[in-house]
Write a protein that holds these residues in place. Structure first.
Motif, short mmCIF file in Angstrom:
data_model
loop_
_atom_site.label_atom_id
_atom_site.label_comp_id
_atom_site.label_asym_id
_atom_site.label_seq_id
_atom_site.Cartn_x
_atom_site.Cartn_y
_atom_site.Cartn_z
N GLY A 236 0.83 -1.19 0.00
CA GLY A 236 0.00 0.00 0.00
C GLY A 236 0.87 1.25 0.00
N ASP A 237 0.28 2.36 0.44
CA ASP A 237 0.97 3.64 0.40
C ASP A 237 1.70 3.98 1.69
OD1 ASP A 237 0.01 4.09 -2.18
OD2 ASP A 237 -1.82 5.05 -1.44
N ALA A 238 1.53 3.17 2.74
CA ALA A 238 2.03 3.61 4.04
C ALA A 238 2.77 2.54 4.82
CB ALA A 238 0.88 4.15 4.88
N THR A 239 3.10 1.39 4.18
CA THR A 239 3.75 0.31 4.90
C THR A 239 4.83 -0.33 4.04
OG1 THR A 239 1.71 -0.16 6.12
CG2 THR A 239 3.42 -1.83 6.18
N VAL A 240 5.96 -0.63 4.66
CA VAL A 240 7.01 -1.43 4.02
C VAL A 240 7.19 -2.70 4.84
CG1 VAL A 240 9.43 -1.56 3.34
CG2 VAL A 240 8.19 0.61 3.13
N ARG A 241 7.09 -3.84 4.17
CA ARG A 241 7.36 -5.13 4.81
C ARG A 241 8.82 -5.48 4.56
NH1 ARG A 241 4.38 -10.00 5.60
NH2 ARG A 241 5.73 -11.34 6.86
N VAL A 242 9.49 -6.00 5.56
CA VAL A 242 10.93 -6.25 5.46
C VAL A 242 11.26 -7.63 5.99
CG1 VAL A 242 13.22 -5.31 5.99
CG2 VAL A 242 11.23 -3.79 6.01
N SER A 243 12.24 -8.28 5.36
CA SER A 243 12.85 -9.47 5.94
C SER A 243 14.36 -9.30 5.87
CB SER A 243 12.43 -10.76 5.21
OG SER A 243 13.12 -10.89 3.98
N VAL A 244 15.05 -9.84 6.86
CA VAL A 244 16.51 -9.72 6.92
C VAL A 244 17.09 -11.10 7.17
CG1 VAL A 244 18.47 -8.58 8.03
CG2 VAL A 244 16.26 -7.40 7.90
N THR A 245 18.11 -11.45 6.39
CA THR A 245 18.76 -12.76 6.51
C THR A 245 20.27 -12.58 6.52
OG1 THR A 245 18.71 -13.07 4.10
CG2 THR A 245 16.87 -13.98 5.36
N ALA A 246 20.98 -13.63 6.97
CA ALA A 246 22.44 -13.64 7.00
C ALA A 246 22.94 -14.35 5.75
CB ALA A 246 22.95 -14.34 8.25
N VAL A 247 23.61 -13.62 4.87
CA VAL A 247 24.02 -14.15 3.57
C VAL A 247 24.93 -15.36 3.72
CG1 VAL A 247 25.31 -13.63 1.47
CG2 VAL A 247 23.74 -11.92 2.43
N GLU A 248 25.92 -15.27 4.58
CA GLU A 248 26.94 -16.33 4.68
C GLU A 248 26.39 -17.62 5.27
OE1 GLU A 248 29.02 -12.41 4.55
OE2 GLU A 248 27.31 -13.23 5.63
N ARG A 249 25.24 -17.59 5.90
CA ARG A 249 24.64 -18.80 6.47
C ARG A 249 23.38 -19.19 5.69
NH1 ARG A 249 22.99 -17.54 11.55
NH2 ARG A 249 23.77 -15.41 11.50
N GLU A 250 23.51 -19.13 4.37
CA GLU A 250 22.45 -19.58 3.46
C GLU A 250 21.13 -18.87 3.74
OE1 GLU A 250 22.36 -23.82 3.79
OE2 GLU A 250 24.21 -24.08 2.65
N ASP A 251 21.21 -17.56 3.91
CA ASP A 251 20.03 -16.73 4.16
C ASP A 251 19.27 -17.16 5.41
OD1 ASP A 251 20.11 -14.66 2.35
OD2 ASP A 251 19.11 -15.79 0.75
N ALA A 252 20.01 -17.47 6.47
CA ALA A 252 19.37 -17.78 7.75
C ALA A 252 18.57 -16.56 8.22
CB ALA A 252 20.42 -18.15 8.78
N PRO A 253 17.33 -16.74 8.68
CA PRO A 253 16.51 -15.60 9.11
C PRO A 253 17.14 -14.86 10.29
CG PRO A 253 15.17 -17.57 8.81
CD PRO A 253 16.60 -18.02 8.75
N VAL A 254 17.05 -13.55 10.24
CA VAL A 254 17.56 -12.69 11.31
C VAL A 254 16.43 -11.83 11.88
CG1 VAL A 254 19.11 -10.79 11.85
CG2 VAL A 254 19.89 -12.65 10.36
N ASP B 199 8.74 -10.78 10.40
CA ASP B 199 7.49 -10.07 10.79
C ASP B 199 7.78 -8.59 11.02
OD1 ASP B 199 6.20 -12.58 10.77
OD2 ASP B 199 6.77 -12.94 12.84
N THR B 200 8.52 -8.02 10.09
CA THR B 200 9.03 -6.65 10.24
C THR B 200 8.23 -5.69 9.40
OG1 THR B 200 11.24 -7.57 10.61
CG2 THR B 200 11.10 -5.22 10.10
N LEU B 201 7.74 -4.62 10.02
CA LEU B 201 6.94 -3.62 9.33
C LEU B 201 7.45 -2.23 9.67
CD1 LEU B 201 3.29 -4.92 10.00
CD2 LEU B 201 4.55 -5.08 7.85
N VAL B 202 7.54 -1.37 8.65
CA VAL B 202 7.81 0.05 8.83
C VAL B 202 6.59 0.80 8.32
CG1 VAL B 202 9.27 2.00 8.22
CG2 VAL B 202 10.29 -0.27 8.53
N GLU B 203 5.93 1.52 9.20
CA GLU B 203 4.79 2.34 8.81
C GLU B 203 5.26 3.77 8.60
OE1 GLU B 203 1.51 1.88 11.53
OE2 GLU B 203 2.00 -0.24 11.84
N HIS B 204 4.77 4.42 7.54
CA HIS B 204 5.31 5.74 7.18
C HIS B 204 4.24 6.62 6.55
CE1 HIS B 204 5.41 4.78 2.84
NE2 HIS B 204 5.71 3.55 3.23
N SER B 205 4.56 7.89 6.46
CA SER B 205 3.65 8.83 5.80
C SER B 205 4.00 8.90 4.31
CB SER B 205 3.80 10.22 6.43
OG SER B 205 5.13 10.68 6.30
#
Length: 292
Positions: A265-283, A286-292
């Motif tokens: 939508g216009d006001a939310t960014v969904r994010v995922s972060v992983t560790a590259v060297e460990r085969e994209d292990a989750p870091v 359920d990450t959200l940035v709400e913005h104007s």
């Protein structure tokens, strides 16, 4: 039982005056990687990075709220609240959420009020929700909720609490960036006030079940928000309204973070972060940035 949920929830909030200066803001920004330009331009002169490092252009990344006024009521002091008596080696930071009421000034004095907002029984562990509300003379500034996971302290038959898991994002991310964590990143970040020895002392890290010290989850939290602001929000920190995450895995200094972003939508960014060297292990999950 070391955690007495009723006593912890009934305890009087703790308040303290906190203050910060542009130097504190700059130190925090360096702790989350400011100045390390991923495009290899000179970080000393890159105008995008100078917004984080030069006092005449300084703005405040909202995640600074997690360390502002080091020594104020926070995660470590929350673990000594009435009804809470736990071994720090059993403690992990499970998640963090932040609501911004207005942009954080580069210098300020405010009152931080902290309390245990919830205690959840996850069976083999307990989760404490430590809430800190901060206001200055002009009114509310921000509200921080830290979800603290305490191994071995569940099983008393209490409320399990709400589920914070989100459905996986669909489709290809709108942007993907990588950020390298310096070998000394945790040592630099801890100067902003998080002195947990888990992030510096190898022997303590082994007691906690890790081969070596790990990066602060809140450092990854700050690195990630900076990437979103710089990549999708035009570098405008004032657009951030709220930011929340679940810490899904550890990061070791020297690793590379892969940060994937989806506009929702216009006001939310969904994010995922992983560790590259460990085969994209989750870091982060359920990450959200709400913005104007």
């Amino acid at each position: 039982m070391p955690i007495d949920a009723a006593k912890a929830l009934a305890a009087e909030p703790r308040s303290a005056e906190i203050s910060w200066t542009p130097k504190d803001v700059q130190l925090y920004h360096l702790g989350v990687g400011a100045g390390a330009n991923p495009d290899r331009r000179s970080p000393a002169t890159d105008p995008d990075e100078l917004r984080y490092t030069l006092e005449s252009r300084l703005h405040v990344l909202p995640s600074f709220a997690t360390v502002a006024g080091a020594g104020s009521p926070g995660v470590i002091s929350g673990l000594s609240m009435p009804g809470v008596d736990v071994d720090l080696a059993r403690v992990l930071h499970g998640g963090q959420s932040l609501a911004l009421h207005r942009p954080i000034p580069t210098e300020g004095t405010a009152t931080a009020t902290a309390r245990v907002a919830a205690v959840y029984d996850k069976g083999k562990a307990a989760i404490l929700v430590l809430r800190t509300e901060v206001a200055d003379a002009e009114g509310p500034l921000w509200t921080n909720d830290a979800q603290i996971f305490v191994r071995g302290e569940g099983g008393w038959g209490g409320d399990r609490g709400p589920s914070t898991r989100l459905d996986p994002p669909s489709g290809e991310p709108d942007r993907t960036v990588e950020r390298t964590v310096r070998e000394d990143q945790a040592l630099l970040y801890r100067l902003s006030g998080d002195w947990n020895p888990l992030h510096a002392d190898p022997e303590f890290a082994k007691r906690a079940g890790f081969d070596r010290p790990i990066l602060h989850g809140l450092c990854t939290y700050g690195i990630t928000l900076k990437a979103v602001v710089d990549t999708l929000l035009g570098g405008d920190v004032g657009r951030v309204r709220a930011y929340g995450t679940r810490f899904a895995g550890v990061v070791f200094p020297g690793e590379t973070l892969r940060i994937r972003m989806w506009r929702q939508g216009d006001a939310t960014v969904r994010v995922s972060v992983t560790a590259v060297e460990r085969e994209d292990a989750p870091v982060l999950a359920d990450t959200l940035v709400e913005h104007s």
